[in-house]
Write an enzyme that holds these catalytic residues in place. Structure first.
Site, short mmCIF file in Angstrom:
data_model
loop_
_atom_site.label_atom_id
_atom_site.label_comp_id
_atom_site.label_asym_id
_atom_site.label_seq_id
_atom_site.Cartn_x
_atom_site.Cartn_y
_atom_site.Cartn_z
N HIS A 1 0.73 -1.52 0.61
CA HIS A 1 -0.53 0.11 -0.21
C HIS A 1 0.88 0.95 -0.53
O HIS A 1 1.78 1.20 0.52
CB HIS A 1 -1.05 0.06 0.69
N ASP B 1 -0.26 4.74 0.96
CA ASP B 1 -0.57 5.53 1.48
C ASP B 1 0.66 5.18 3.49
O ASP B 1 0.37 4.07 3.44
CB ASP B 1 -2.33 5.60 2.42
N ASP C 1 6.39 1.61 6.75
CA ASP C 1 4.95 0.78 6.37
C ASP C 1 4.46 2.07 5.74
O ASP C 1 3.41 2.92 5.64
CB ASP C 1 4.46 0.48 7.66
N GLU D 1 -4.87 1.41 2.59
CA GLU D 1 -5.31 0.84 3.50
C GLU D 1 -5.39 0.91 5.15
O GLU D 1 -5.73 -0.04 5.78
CB GLU D 1 -3.52 -0.23 3.61
N ASP E 1 4.20 -6.48 3.93
CA ASP E 1 3.64 -5.52 4.59
C ASP E 1 3.77 -5.93 6.22
O ASP E 1 3.23 -5.48 7.16
CB ASP E 1 2.33 -4.54 4.74
N HIS F 1 3.57 3.05 12.36
CA HIS F 1 3.00 4.37 12.65
C HIS F 1 3.52 5.86 14.02
O HIS F 1 3.33 6.05 14.25
CB HIS F 1 1.35 4.13 13.14
#
Ligand SMILES: [Zn+2]
Length: 466
Positions: free
Chosen positions: A132, A134, A195, A229, A252, A435
């Protein structure tokens, strides 16, 4: 060998594949591979040589991608949730074109599709690699300044733009296995975006490898890069017919050598409470506050068990995520999670039991319950496709890793794809501390992920079964 099947038979089988459904293709592959999987490896001696001479491009690609802000937005109702995700999609299409993959394209939803045609004469089933574009809404991805810490020796990594952000060995035990490697971090003010831009870079590097080494045989390979995602909408506009593959793999995951083949099964659960409203000045003996009933229900939830803050590994939980109301009506929203889907029914029943116990003291109040399916453990499907897992495990071994299957305490795009008809476990991408400002990835892990894809595609070409 007695159990060897002839090339002619395999080719005959695969010539007919194009008219078969995916289900039939899958069982064919299962049959063929389970008969004689060991022979495949004998003829794979040349690939390691070509790989060892290859100069990997994932690091440079990654350093470019992370500087493009692609943060998604859960509050947005558009697709993609943020237009800026398309900036990376457009760049990726350009890179595909530069590599000679002219069918690569993006669309209004921000997806990128590309397909490498097979370069073998036999018909080989197509596989898909997915990542992904994003990054998480939890931490800003604007103005990412990646830093390479070469030849990491275990010292604290103090990030220069905010020295209070320190990546310590004792807080990131996986760093122990990275001594001597090159670690990439952000500078302290943003997340890094490993990520999932590590996965994107690894896939693009594998594509570059195949394009630069046409003598390496492979079947059809589909690539898809998805937006959104991180806000749970990565598969909303995906076109499986464009992917047209038998198996998919998201890149991922976290630690090198890990293959995630299990996710939570997830339900939502809502309790709607109807109380009895009265003027508070004249309420004695008559008012039954829905708010107080809701609060009592929450206070009676199990605390030492079945809570996100007291569970780990394979343990499930009941988690209240929202509560609102007035005297007359109140509502509590829960998420229920477990690897065992049947447990979700038990958790729903437990919530009903607690509610009925509380309501005993409120004879004129009532409650309604709504349990809704959110997503399911992908292993429910993947367990019937052992070859999809075992080939990925073999590929990791060929890349010099010690493979291990693990589970994710959450859902992935792969779990949704699996239930949409494309069985899709998750291969490691080397991403760590997702994150957060402490996010890191090692250059060497990214290369191992690319290598894994190269071997995996090789295994699918059925080379060596003669
Ligand atoms: Zn991710």
């Amino acid at each position: 060998m007695a159990n060897k099947i002839s090339t002619a038979k395999i080719i005959r089988n695969f010539e007919r594949l194009s008219t078969f459904t995916n289900q039939v293709k899958i069982s064919l592959i299962n049959t063929i591979f389970s008969k004689d999987i060991s022979n495949i490896f004998d003829s794979m001696t040349y690939l390691p040589q070509i790989i060892s001479a290859y100069s990997f491009s994932s690091k440079d690609r990654f350093l470019t991608y992370v500087k493009i802000d692609t943060q998604s937005d859960p509050k947005s109702t558009t697709s993609p949730s943020t237009e800026k995700q398309k900036d990376l999609a457009i760049l990726l299409v350009k890179e595909f074109h530069e590599l000679g993959i002219f069918n690569a394209h993006t669309n209004e939803f921000g997806y990128v599709y590309a397909r490498l045609e097979s370069n073998v004469s036999e018909e080989v089933p197509a596989i898909c690699f997915c990542a992904h574009v994003d990054t998480s809404p939890d931490c800003t991805g604007m103005g990412v300044k990646p830093i390479i810490h070469e030849n990491y020796q275990g010292a604290d990594l103090v990030l220069p733009d905010d020295p209070s952000v320190i990546i310590r060995l004792n807080e990131h035990p996986d760093l122990q296995e990275q001594l001597g490697n090159d670690i990439i971090t952000a500078s302290g003010l943003t997340l890094l975006g490993a990520d999932n831009k590590a996965g994107v870079a690894e896939i693009m590097d594998a594509v570059a490898f195949w394009q630069k080494n046409p003598e390496v045989k492979h079947g059809p390979i589909s690539i898809v890069f998805t937006p959104d995602e991180e806000v749970g909408r990565g598969t909303d506009h995906i076109e499986l017919n464009k992917i047209d593959a038998v198996y998919g793999y998201t890149l991922d995951g976290e630690k090198r050598g890990h293959l995630e083949n299990e996710t939570f099964s997830a339900d939502g659960f809502t309790i709607k409470i109807k109380g009895v409203s009265q003027h508070p000045g004249f309420a004695k003996g008559r008012m039954e506050s829905a708010l107080k009933i809701a609060a009592e229900i929450v206070s009676k939830l199990p605390k030492l068990l079945l809570s996100p803050e007291t569970t780990e590994k394979m343990e499930g939980f009941i988690h209240p995520v929202d509560m609102q109301g007035q005297v007359e009506e109140a509502q509590i929203d829960f998420i229920l999670r477990d690897f065992d889907t049947l447990k979700l029914i038990e958790y729903g029943n437990l919530l009903k039991e607690i509610t009925f116990k509380v309501l005993k003291n409120y004879p004129n109040s009532s409650a309604d319950f709504i349990q809704t399916e959110q997503y399911r453990n992908m292993n429910e499907i993947l367990k019937d496709h052992p070859i999809c897992i075992s080939l990925a495990m073999e590929a990791m071994k060929l890349a010099g890793l010690t493979p291990e299957t693990t589970s994710i305490r959450g859902g992935t795009d792969g779990s949704r794809l699996t239930f949409m008809g494309l069985p899709c476990p998750n291969i490691f991408a080397g991403e760590h501390a997702f994150h957060s400002k402490e996010e890191w990835v090692s250059v060497q892990d990214m290369q191992k992920a690319t290598e894994t894809m190269l071997y995996l595609a090789e295994l699918y070409t059925l080379r060596g079964i003669r």
